[in-house]
Design a protein around this motif. Structure first.
Motif, PDB file in Angstrom:
ATOM      1  N   UNK A 260      -8.007  -9.309 -18.978  1.00 47.10           N
ATOM      2  CA  UNK A 260      -7.997  -7.944 -18.455  1.00 47.10           C
ATOM      3  C   UNK A 260      -8.388  -7.862 -16.982  1.00 47.10           C
ATOM      4  N   UNK A 261      -8.345  -8.981 -16.279  1.00 46.15           N
ATOM      5  CA  UNK A 261      -8.632  -8.991 -14.842  1.00 46.15           C
ATOM      6  C   UNK A 261      -7.474  -9.658 -14.104  1.00 46.15           C
ATOM      7  N   UNK A 262      -6.278  -9.278 -14.492  1.00 43.96           N
ATOM      8  CA  UNK A 262      -5.098  -9.947 -13.950  1.00 43.96           C
ATOM      9  C   UNK A 262      -4.212  -9.083 -13.082  1.00 43.96           C
ATOM     10  N   UNK A 263      -4.656  -7.863 -12.726  1.00 43.48           N
ATOM     11  CA  UNK A 263      -3.825  -6.994 -11.892  1.00 43.48           C
ATOM     12  C   UNK A 263      -4.240  -7.104 -10.436  1.00 43.48           C
ATOM     13  N   UNK A 264      -3.288  -7.418  -9.583  1.00 40.30           N
ATOM     14  CA  UNK A 264      -3.522  -7.534  -8.145  1.00 40.30           C
ATOM     15  C   UNK A 264      -2.939  -6.318  -7.444  1.00 40.30           C
ATOM     16  N   UNK A 265      -3.697  -5.780  -6.472  1.00 35.51           N
ATOM     17  CA  UNK A 265      -3.224  -4.630  -5.704  1.00 35.51           C
ATOM     18  C   UNK A 265      -3.385  -4.897  -4.219  1.00 35.51           C
ATOM     19  N   UNK A 266      -2.516  -4.302  -3.433  1.00 32.00           N
ATOM     20  CA  UNK A 266      -2.627  -4.331  -1.973  1.00 32.00           C
ATOM     21  C   UNK A 266      -2.941  -2.923  -1.504  1.00 32.00           C
ATOM     22  N   UNK A 267      -4.067  -2.801  -0.788  1.00 38.22           N
ATOM     23  CA  UNK A 267      -4.476  -1.511  -0.235  1.00 38.22           C
ATOM     24  C   UNK A 267      -4.304  -1.531   1.274  1.00 38.22           C
ATOM     25  N   UNK A 268      -3.706  -0.478   1.808  1.00 39.33           N
ATOM     26  CA  UNK A 268      -3.651  -0.266   3.251  1.00 39.33           C
ATOM     27  C   UNK A 268      -4.808   0.644   3.643  1.00 39.33           C
ATOM     28  N   UNK A 269      -5.647   0.176   4.559  1.00 40.66           N
ATOM     29  CA  UNK A 269      -6.820   0.940   4.982  1.00 40.66           C
ATOM     30  C   UNK A 269      -6.510   1.570   6.332  1.00 40.66           C
ATOM     31  N   UNK A 270      -6.051   2.789   6.307  1.00 42.49           N
ATOM     32  CA  UNK A 270      -5.703   3.485   7.538  1.00 42.49           C
ATOM     33  C   UNK A 270      -6.786   4.502   7.875  1.00 42.49           C
ATOM     34  N   UNK A 271      -6.693   5.065   9.057  1.00 49.72           N
ATOM     35  CA  UNK A 271      -7.661   6.080   9.462  1.00 49.72           C
ATOM     36  C   UNK A 271      -7.479   7.361   8.663  1.00 49.72           C
ATOM     37  N   UNK A 272      -6.305   7.540   8.079  1.00 48.25           N
ATOM     38  CA  UNK A 272      -6.027   8.789   7.373  1.00 48.25           C
ATOM     39  C   UNK A 272      -6.275   8.702   5.877  1.00 48.25           C
ATOM     40  N   UNK A 273      -6.112   7.506   5.283  1.00 44.59           N
ATOM     41  CA  UNK A 273      -6.195   7.427   3.822  1.00 44.59           C
ATOM     42  C   UNK A 273      -6.316   5.985   3.362  1.00 44.59           C
ATOM     43  N   UNK A 274      -6.762   5.826   2.123  1.00 46.56           N
ATOM     44  CA  UNK A 274      -6.677   4.551   1.422  1.00 46.56           C
ATOM     45  C   UNK A 274      -5.372   4.584   0.647  1.00 46.56           C
ATOM     46  N   UNK A 275      -4.414   3.792   1.078  1.00 48.15           N
ATOM     47  CA  UNK A 275      -3.081   3.819   0.480  1.00 48.15           C
ATOM     48  C   UNK A 275      -2.859   2.557  -0.342  1.00 48.15           C
ATOM     49  N   UNK A 276      -2.417   2.735  -1.579  1.00 44.23           N
ATOM     50  CA  UNK A 276      -2.096   1.600  -2.439  1.00 44.23           C
ATOM     51  C   UNK A 276      -0.623   1.253  -2.255  1.00 44.23           C
ATOM     52  N   UNK A 277      -0.382   0.094  -1.637  1.00 46.42           N
ATOM     53  CA  UNK A 277       0.987  -0.290  -1.304  1.00 46.42           C
ATOM     54  C   UNK A 277       1.757  -0.761  -2.534  1.00 46.42           C
ATOM     55  N   UNK A 278       1.115  -1.567  -3.384  1.00 43.04           N
ATOM     56  CA  UNK A 278       1.755  -2.062  -4.610  1.00 43.04           C
ATOM     57  C   UNK A 278       0.721  -2.666  -5.548  1.00 43.04           C
ATOM     58  N   UNK A 279       1.159  -2.933  -6.757  1.00 43.79           N
ATOM     59  CA  UNK A 279       0.343  -3.665  -7.723  1.00 43.79           C
ATOM     60  C   UNK A 279       1.263  -4.431  -8.666  1.00 43.79           C
ATOM     61  N   UNK A 280       0.731  -5.525  -9.221  1.00 40.66           N
ATOM     62  CA  UNK A 280       1.474  -6.281 -10.226  1.00 40.66           C
ATOM     63  C   UNK A 280       0.546  -7.310 -10.853  1.00 40.66           C
ATOM     64  N   UNK A 281       1.006  -7.938 -11.919  1.00 41.18           N
ATOM     65  CA  UNK A 281       0.264  -8.991 -12.597  1.00 41.18           C
ATOM     66  C   UNK A 281       0.960 -10.322 -12.327  1.00 41.18           C
ATOM     67  N   UNK A 282       0.420 -11.122 -11.388  1.00 43.31           N
ATOM     68  CA  UNK A 282       1.086 -12.380 -11.032  1.00 43.31           C
ATOM     69  C   UNK A 282       1.234 -13.343 -12.209  1.00 43.31           C
ATOM     70  N   UNK A 283       0.304 -13.241 -13.190  1.00 41.69           N
ATOM     71  CA  UNK A 283       0.309 -14.190 -14.299  1.00 41.69           C
ATOM     72  C   UNK A 283       0.450 -13.466 -15.635  1.00 41.69           C
ATOM     73  N   UNK A 284       1.174 -12.354 -15.612  1.00 43.01           N
ATOM     74  CA  UNK A 284       1.345 -11.557 -16.814  1.00 43.01           C
ATOM     75  C   UNK A 284       2.096 -12.264 -17.920  1.00 43.01           C
ATOM     76  N   UNK A 285       2.813 -13.355 -17.594  1.00 42.25           N
ATOM     77  CA  UNK A 285       3.569 -14.080 -18.610  1.00 42.25           C
ATOM     78  C   UNK A 285       2.714 -15.108 -19.344  1.00 42.25           C
ATOM     79  N   UNK A 286       1.454 -15.314 -18.893  1.00 44.87           N
ATOM     80  CA  UNK A 286       0.584 -16.293 -19.531  1.00 44.87           C
ATOM     81  C   UNK A 286      -0.219 -15.631 -20.645  1.00 44.87           C
ATOM     82  N   UNK A 287      -0.918 -16.440 -21.426  1.00 43.13           N
ATOM     83  CA  UNK A 287      -1.644 -15.941 -22.588  1.00 43.13           C
ATOM     84  C   UNK A 287      -3.084 -15.596 -22.245  1.00 43.13           C
TER      85      UNK A 287
END
Length: 661
Positions: A260-287
């Motif tokens: 349950x600790x397999x989700x990776x996210x990219x955050x853009x830290x701008x002066x206006x907002x915390x923007x979440x650029x994307x997320x995915x599970x790089x190893x979601x196919x594993x057990x």
């Protein structure tokens, strides 16, 4: 008789506290349940819990490494201390501040970025907002069809040209930066990052309750010495790495349960907002647990790398996100990134390898000095000329040009947590265990640095310490160029003394085995220790003031619990008195070095043979272990002990908001 196997859980006997208001002697467990120890709670040292054992010695362990019950116990002790503290701070009257010219924007600050004064929260802004639970973050769907699996080259010497870190901008000067206090007693720190150029730092915080939890990040500009802002997000998120530009952040989720600790996210830290650029599970196919993300780093501006379960390392293109190269590394390996960002060092199946990132090929490979390297953590020096690996109490240092092993250093008595990488401050010095700097050439444990909760090194070798602070007080990020001149001078004086090292090649050592109760075993122990001394080119001689003493003693009775699986489910309890094997090197009666081991293992899977019971199996732990003396590793160099000194280094400094003292 049926064959079976059982898993052991050790429960150490309780000891009554000497005072009613003292924390009791209790059993502490790690998060996995594999390791246990009996000790008293002795306070906090930053994010580490201080424990006092029955013999009076102290140790420290990362709070996050403890089981949930122990973390709750620590929180209760801290809360009790806060409630009992009679010295409550009185809010000061707001002081009138003289008007000062508005500061010029830092070259590293983004347009519109705001700074936050020390100890005072910023006015509300969009950057401080909490994104809604359903924030529409794009989901990445990686295409694995183009991912390359490079071939491993033949073992042997190599020839690499690894460049140094880019020069810092002219006139730039690193500055200490204040960090706001924790927002709540139960808010915990979840990561401290400094980007590779050393221009920005980020501190992460999180609260588990109310569910699903809340995460907070604090971004700092290390060139201007100012806070740029704070951002919040739903859920418990762990910061993993900060981009070179200081405005992009890799984070992963932290949730209870396997995988349950397999989700990776990219955050853009701008002066206006915390923007979440994307997320995915790089190893979601594993057990199950193999889906968890163990490590992630930016590789320059266009790539990043991750490691998941079973040591699957993937180099990814950043825009768009696609897997580029995949290799296998040892589970628990923390790779090293070269200062020029072009190479990645790793350990896999007893081999040290170097991946050339752009080419996607393994450029070098050679055997490690030992076959099995537990939790290897690697790091390059700022010039790129040296590579170090910390593993199982050893520090290995190589010359990167040809792969030759430069030093093999036994770190004891320095204790380094698994996964803590070495920090090169220059080509000759490595910081390990967040506190101790080693002079690599002489192998001297040079200096100890106190006051930091944790420390991160940038690619120039500058160390950034996050200072200890009570939960309701602000902290600070402080730069330090170490070792400082006083430490270097002390080393020169020590090395000028021909008697500084009492154990060195050619040294004469007396072996004392009077601590071995069984006289018939003494000749075997003498033979074993003579061979171990020969490994470090020391000789045995009677009458030397340098004495290597061996001892075998029966320890205290301990409770052992086995949980049987496969042939029914039950718990069997036993009482065991293990034996403690130990060696101690003394010079003129003062301890210079020592090592010990118990016959009771941390974890035991009992594979029972025909007609063997669990009681028979447990009895093995009460037999003396004389093989210890044949395998104990004696250090090559041991410094002369200093009378009355409470440290094994040449000196100690305190890291404070003003620097190194």
């Amino acid at each position: 008789m049926r064959r079976g196997w059982a898993f052991v859980l050790f429960v150490l006997g309780a000891v009554v506290a000497s005072r009613a208001d003292e924390p009791e002697m209790r059993t502490w467990k790690d998060a996995s349940g594999r390791f246990k120890i009996q000790a008293k709670y002795a306070g906090m040292n930053g994010a580490n819990v201080m424990l006092k054992k029955a013999d009076g010695s102290q140790m420290q362990v990362d709070l996050e490494k403890l089981c949930s019950a122990d973390r709750q116990y620590v929180e209760a002790q801290q809360k009790k201390l806060a409630e009992e503290d009679p010295f409550k701070p009185v809010p000061a009257e707001p002081a009138k501040k003289a008007a000062t010219p508005a500061p010029r924007p830092s070259a590293m600050a983004r347009p519109g970025a705001r700074s936050t004064p020390f100890g005072r929260p910023a006015a509300p802004s969009p950057f401080d907002g909490t994104p809604p639970p359903d924030d529409g973050t794009p989901e990445v769907q990686p295409d694995w069809s183009a991912a390359a699996l490079p071939e491993m080259p033949p073992d042997g010497p190599w020839k690499l040209a690894i460049g140094p870190a880019p020069a810092a901008p002219e006139g730039s000067r690193p500055r200490a930066v204040p960090i706001p206090p924790r927002a709540d007693f139960f808010e915990k720190r979840e990561g401290f990052l400094v980007n590779a150029p050393g221009t920005h730092a980020l501190a992460g915080f999180a609260m588990d309750n109310p569910k699903p939890g809340t995460s907070r990040v604090v971004l700092c500009d290390l060139r201007s010495g100012k806070l740029l802002g704070q951002g919040r997000s739903e859920g418990v998120m762990v910061p993993l790495d900060l981009s070179d530009s200081g405005d992009r952040l890799l984070v992963r989720n932290e949730e209870f349960g396997f995988g349950n600790s397999g989700r990776l996210e990219l955050w853009n830290l701008t002066a206006e907002a915390l923007e979440k650029a994307w997320r995915f599970e790089p190893y979601g196919d594993l057990d199950k647990n193999d889906r968890n993300i163990q490590w992630a780093k930016f590789l320059g501006t266009g790539r990043f790398a991750t490691i998941g379960g079973k040591g699957k390392l993937v180099v990814w293109d950043l825009d768009p996100v696609q897997p580029r190269t995949t290799i296998t590394v040892d589970d628990g390996c923390i790779p090293g990134i070269s200062p020029d960002g072009k190479f990645l060092a790793f350990v896999e199946k007893g081999k040290l390898g170097v991946l050339e990132v752009d080419a996607g090929r393994v450029a070098a490979l050679q055997p490690m000095p030992v076959t099995h390297s537990a939790w290897p953590a690697l790091g390059f020096s700022p010039s790129g000329k040296r590579l170090a690996c910390v593993s199982a109490g050893k520090l290995y240092a190589w010359n990167t040009e040809d792969g030759s092993l430069h030093r093999d250093i036994l770190l004891a008595p320095v204790a380094v947590q698994a996964g803590s990488p070495p920090i090169w401050t220059d080509d000759d010095h490595v910081l390990v265990g967040d506190r101790f700097i080693i002079d690599v050439d002489s192998q001297v444990k040079l200096w100890q640095y106190d006051g930091g909760e944790t420390v991160v090194g940038d690619r120039t070798g500058l160390c950034w310490f996050l200072l200890h602070a009570p939960h309701n007080q602000p902290s600070a990020v402080v730069p330090a160029r170490i070792p400082q001149p006083a430490a270097v001078h002390a080393l020169k004086q020590a090395l000028a003394d021909p008697d500084y090292f009492v154990l060195r090649p050619g040294a004469a050592v007396t072996i004392d085995v009077n601590g071995i109760p069984d006289a018939s075993q003494r000749p075997k122990v003498v033979e074993s220790l003579t061979a171990r001394l020969a490994q470090v080119q020391a000789k045995v001689a009677a009458g030397s003031p340098l004495v290597l003493s061996a001892a075998m003693a029966q320890g205290k009775e301990e409770d052992v619990s086995y949980r049987t699986m496969g042939a029914g489910f039950r718990t069997d309890n036993f009482k065991v008195r293990p034996h403690i094997s130990s060696v101690k090197l003394t010079y003129q009666g003062q301890v210079a070095w020592e090592s010990a081991a118990s016959t009771l293992p941390f974890v035991d899977f009992a594979h029972l043979g025909p007609n063997e019971s669990l009681a028979d199996h447990v009895k093995k732990f009460e037999k003396p272990n004389y093989d210890f003396f044949a395998h104990v590793e004696v250090p090559r160099l041991v410094a002369r002990p200093k009378p009355g000194a409470n440290t094994f280094t040449l000196g100690t400094s305190q890291i404070s908001a003003t620097g190194v003292r």
